[in-house]
Every structure is written in structure tokens, then in C-alpha cells.
Motif scaffolding. Structure first.
Motif, PDB file in Angstrom:
ATOM      1  N   ASN A   1      28.843  38.288  48.469  1.00 32.38           N
ATOM      2  CA  ASN A   1      29.983  37.432  48.745  1.00 32.38           C
ATOM      3  C   ASN A   1      31.049  37.606  47.669  1.00 32.38           C
ATOM      4  OD1 ASN A   1      31.761  35.432  49.415  1.00 32.38           O
ATOM      5  ND2 ASN A   1      30.183  33.845  49.673  1.00 32.38           N
ATOM      6  N   PRO A   2      32.289  38.008  48.063  1.00 25.58           N
ATOM      7  CA  PRO A   2      33.353  38.196  47.073  1.00 25.58           C
ATOM      8  C   PRO A   2      33.656  36.929  46.280  1.00 25.58           C
ATOM      9  CG  PRO A   2      33.973  39.135  49.188  1.00 25.58           C
ATOM     10  CD  PRO A   2      32.733  38.373  49.439  1.00 25.58           C
ATOM     11  N   THR A   3      33.525  35.813  46.968  1.00 25.43           N
ATOM     12  CA  THR A   3      33.800  34.535  46.272  1.00 25.43           C
ATOM     13  C   THR A   3      32.812  34.313  45.144  1.00 25.43           C
ATOM     14  OG1 THR A   3      34.606  33.606  48.332  1.00 25.43           O
ATOM     15  CG2 THR A   3      34.059  32.049  46.581  1.00 25.43           C
ATOM     16  N   SER A   4      31.536  34.673  45.386  1.00 23.78           N
ATOM     17  CA  SER A   4      30.481  34.524  44.369  1.00 23.78           C
ATOM     18  C   SER A   4      30.750  35.404  43.169  1.00 23.78           C
ATOM     19  CB  SER A   4      29.126  34.843  44.996  1.00 23.78           C
ATOM     20  OG  SER A   4      28.111  34.754  44.044  1.00 23.78           O
ATOM     21  N   VAL A   5      31.193  36.662  43.435  1.00 19.43           N
ATOM     22  CA  VAL A   5      31.491  37.598  42.338  1.00 19.43           C
ATOM     23  C   VAL A   5      32.655  37.074  41.502  1.00 19.43           C
ATOM     24  CG1 VAL A   5      32.294  39.915  41.779  1.00 19.43           C
ATOM     25  CG2 VAL A   5      30.616  39.592  43.579  1.00 19.43           C
ATOM     26  N   SER A   6      33.654  36.589  42.167  1.00 23.74           N
ATOM     27  CA  SER A   6      34.833  36.067  41.474  1.00 23.74           C
ATOM     28  C   SER A   6      34.478  34.872  40.607  1.00 23.74           C
ATOM     29  CB  SER A   6      35.886  35.672  42.494  1.00 23.74           C
ATOM     30  OG  SER A   6      37.013  35.132  41.860  1.00 23.74           O
ATOM     31  N   GLU A   7      33.629  33.998  41.121  1.00 28.07           N
ATOM     32  CA  GLU A   7      33.215  32.827  40.346  1.00 28.07           C
ATOM     33  C   GLU A   7      32.429  33.247  39.100  1.00 28.07           C
ATOM     34  OE1 GLU A   7      31.071  30.406  43.034  1.00 28.07           O
ATOM     35  OE2 GLU A   7      32.842  29.542  43.987  1.00 28.07           O
ATOM     36  N   LYS A   8      31.551  34.291  39.271  1.00 33.30           N
ATOM     37  CA  LYS A   8      30.779  34.784  38.118  1.00 33.30           C
ATOM     38  C   LYS A   8      31.709  35.350  37.052  1.00 33.30           C
ATOM     39  CE  LYS A   8      26.406  35.848  40.433  1.00 33.30           C
ATOM     40  NZ  LYS A   8      25.467  36.932  40.817  1.00 33.30           N
ATOM     41  N   GLU A   9      32.724  36.087  37.492  1.00 31.58           N
ATOM     42  CA  GLU A   9      33.668  36.669  36.535  1.00 31.58           C
ATOM     43  C   GLU A   9      34.413  35.564  35.774  1.00 31.58           C
ATOM     44  OE1 GLU A   9      36.110  39.164  38.911  1.00 31.58           O
ATOM     45  OE2 GLU A   9      34.699  40.855  38.868  1.00 31.58           O
ATOM     46  N   ILE A  10      34.786  34.547  36.534  1.00 32.56           N
ATOM     47  CA  ILE A  10      35.492  33.425  35.899  1.00 32.56           C
ATOM     48  C   ILE A  10      34.605  32.736  34.879  1.00 32.56           C
ATOM     49  CG2 ILE A  10      36.490  31.139  36.314  1.00 32.56           C
ATOM     50  CD1 ILE A  10      37.461  32.221  39.031  1.00 32.56           C
ATOM     51  N   VAL A  11      33.345  32.544  35.260  1.00 33.52           N
ATOM     52  CA  VAL A  11      32.391  31.918  34.340  1.00 33.52           C
ATOM     53  C   VAL A  11      32.228  32.766  33.089  1.00 33.52           C
ATOM     54  CG1 VAL A  11      29.986  31.267  34.015  1.00 33.52           C
ATOM     55  CG2 VAL A  11      31.168  30.632  36.130  1.00 33.52           C
ATOM     56  N   LEU A  12      32.110  34.111  33.280  1.00 30.50           N
ATOM     57  CA  LEU A  12      31.959  35.019  32.127  1.00 30.50           C
ATOM     58  C   LEU A  12      33.194  34.976  31.229  1.00 30.50           C
ATOM     59  CD1 LEU A  12      30.278  38.135  33.776  1.00 30.50           C
ATOM     60  CD2 LEU A  12      29.272  36.603  32.089  1.00 30.50           C
ATOM     61  N   VAL A  13      34.353  34.969  31.868  1.00 29.70           N
ATOM     62  CA  VAL A  13      35.596  34.899  31.091  1.00 29.70           C
ATOM     63  C   VAL A  13      35.636  33.609  30.265  1.00 29.70           C
ATOM     64  CG1 VAL A  13      38.104  34.641  31.244  1.00 29.70           C
ATOM     65  CG2 VAL A  13      36.940  36.367  32.635  1.00 29.70           C
TER      66      VAL A  13
END
Length: 263
Positions: free
Chosen positions: A2-14
């Protein structure tokens, strides 16, 4: 995925990396300020230690000067006044001896009168050294003027004195320190500087008074002055400290000395 899941993970990492960066930056700043403050405090402590040591040196100079002065007065009293009074007492005892001729009586009386007069004169000198009568009765201006005249007549030098300040009579105890500073400067110019001309000038300096002192003596290397302070200079500094004033020296070899002190 899910692209939304990947984006959320990136945001969390950032967010995590950013938070971690700011935590490290905060720790670095805290450590930096801690050691900077510690270094500043250390310098302040060292500065205070230097000031305390300087005050100790000044106090030591005051004590040494007082002891030297007491020793000199005690020596004068013992060697001069006491010895003369002993001879007077001996002559007075001789007057009670029987069968003295008229010549012997006159000689003994003359000895008593002469020695008593010398003892009185020397006792006045000692009292004058402790607190000059002119200074006590008429103030600092008259006291310094008389001191300059004494040096000019007795020491075969030319001392110029100019005063542009009105001194308060109630400050006599403080002015005694100023008088002693001038006295020490004149003596140093004569003994060490081999000067033939000295000049003293009092001028207003705001709420304070500035004293300008110069001589035409051999001078000294003022860069080495801090390492060559004798008892006289330390005594001057201790008096300046008591007056809560400031002191500056300027000199070169064979170019005399310039002194300014504010009180």
C-alpha cells in the motif's frame, strides 16, 4: 504494498531521524555550554585568585612599611632622645654634688639646656614624620606645598607645585595617604632617579582628583616594573587601594618618569 503505508513509514522515519538529530544537537549544545561555562567560571576563579594574591602583597607591603617605620621611630627614640635625656639626668645629678665651682655649675647648666633643646627639636621631628602639623592644621594643599619647599631647599632640587583643587578639611585622614604617596615619589625621584626637577599638579577629574607627577631623572623600563616592585612602590599601591583610586606609571630609560594617580 500500500503506497499510503510506505508514505507513513517514511514520514515516521523522517520524524524519528529529525527528533534524533535535535536530541543529539541539544546534547551537544548542553555539553558545549556546560564546558564553556565551566571554563568561564575557572577564569573568574583564577582572576579572583590573582586579585586576592595582589591584595595579600599590598597588605604585606603595608605591614612591612609600618614595621620599618616603627623600627625607625624606636631607633630614633632610643639613640637620640633617650641618650640625650640620660645625659641630662646625669648632669642634673651632678648639680647635687657638693663643692662645685661656679665654672662647673655654669658648664653643667649649659649642658642641660643644650641637650634638652636638642631632645625637644628631635622629638618635634619624629612627631612631624608621624603627622605633619601643617597638614593637620591647614590641609593637604599646605602640607604638599611645605613638603615641596623642604625638598627644594634641603635636597638642592627644583620642585614645582600647582593645585587646582579645593580639598575638604574633613578628609584629612585620607589626605594623609596622598601626602605619603607624594613624599614617596619625591624620595624615589631623588634616591633612585637622580632627578633635579620634579613637578606635582592636582587637577579636577569629575568627582575625583587626579595627581600628575613628573621628574627628569634616569627613568626605568616600565615593562619590567611589574617584576621589580620594591617596598616603596608596593606601599604606594596599598595607599591607592585604600583610597579606592587608580595608578599608572610611564617611563623610559633616561627620559624621567610620569605618574598619574586618581583618588
Amino acid at each position: 504494498m500500500n503506497p499510503t503505508s510506505v508514505s507513513e513509514k517514511e514520514i515516521v522515519l523522517v520524524i524519528l531521524y529529525t527528533s534524533f538529530f535535535f536530541i543529539i544537537l541539544a546534547v551537544v549544545l548542553i555539553v558545549f555550554f556546560y564546558y564553556s561555562r565551566k571554563k568561564i567560571l575557572q577564569k573568574e576563579i583564577e582572576k579572583k585568585d590573582v586579585e586576592i594574591e595582589h591584595q595579600r602583597e599590598l597588605l604585606k607591603a603595608v605591614i612591612e612599611t609600618q614595621e620599618a617605620e616603627r623600627k625607625r621611630i624606636a631607633q630614633d627614640l632610643h639613640d637620640d632622645i633617650s641618650s640625650k635625656l640620660n645625659v641630662v639626668a646625669l648632669n642634673a645629678h651632678l648639680l647635687s654634688m657638693p663643692h662645685l665651682s661656679e665654672t662647673e655649675l655654669q658648664e653643667i647648666k649649659l649642658n642641660v639646656i643644650t641637650l634638652t633643646g636638642k631632645a625637644l627639636e628631635n622629638s618635634r621631628k619624629i612627631a612631624h614624620d608621624l603627622l605633619p602639623p601643617v597638614l593637620e592644621k591647614f590641609g593637604l594643599d599646605a602640607g604638599v606645598e611645605e613638603l615641596c619647599m623642604e625638598f627644594s631647599t634641603a635636597k638642592d632640587v627644583n620642585v614645582m607645585y600647582v593645585n587646582e583643587v579645593v580639598f575638604e578639611e574633613k578628609e584629612i585622614r585620607r589626605h594623609l595617604h596622598v601626602f605619603r604617596i607624594i613624599q614617596e615619589l619625591l624620595s624615589n625621584s631623588l634616591r633612585h632617579g637622580k632627578a633635579t626637577k620634579m613637578a606635582i599638579r592636582f587637577v579636577p577629574f569629575g568627582a575625583y582628583t587626579k595627581c600628575l607627577y613628573t621628574d627628569n631623572g634616569v627613568g626605568f623600563d616600565d615593562k619590567k616594573l611589574m617584576h621589580q616592585k620594591g617596598l616603596g612602590l608596593k606601599n604606594i599601591e596599598s595607599r591607592i587601594s585604600f583610597l579606592k583610586g587608580s595608578l599608572t606609571f610611564q617611563s623610559e630609560r633616561d627620559k624621567g618618569v610620569n605618574v598619574e594617580f586618581i583618588f
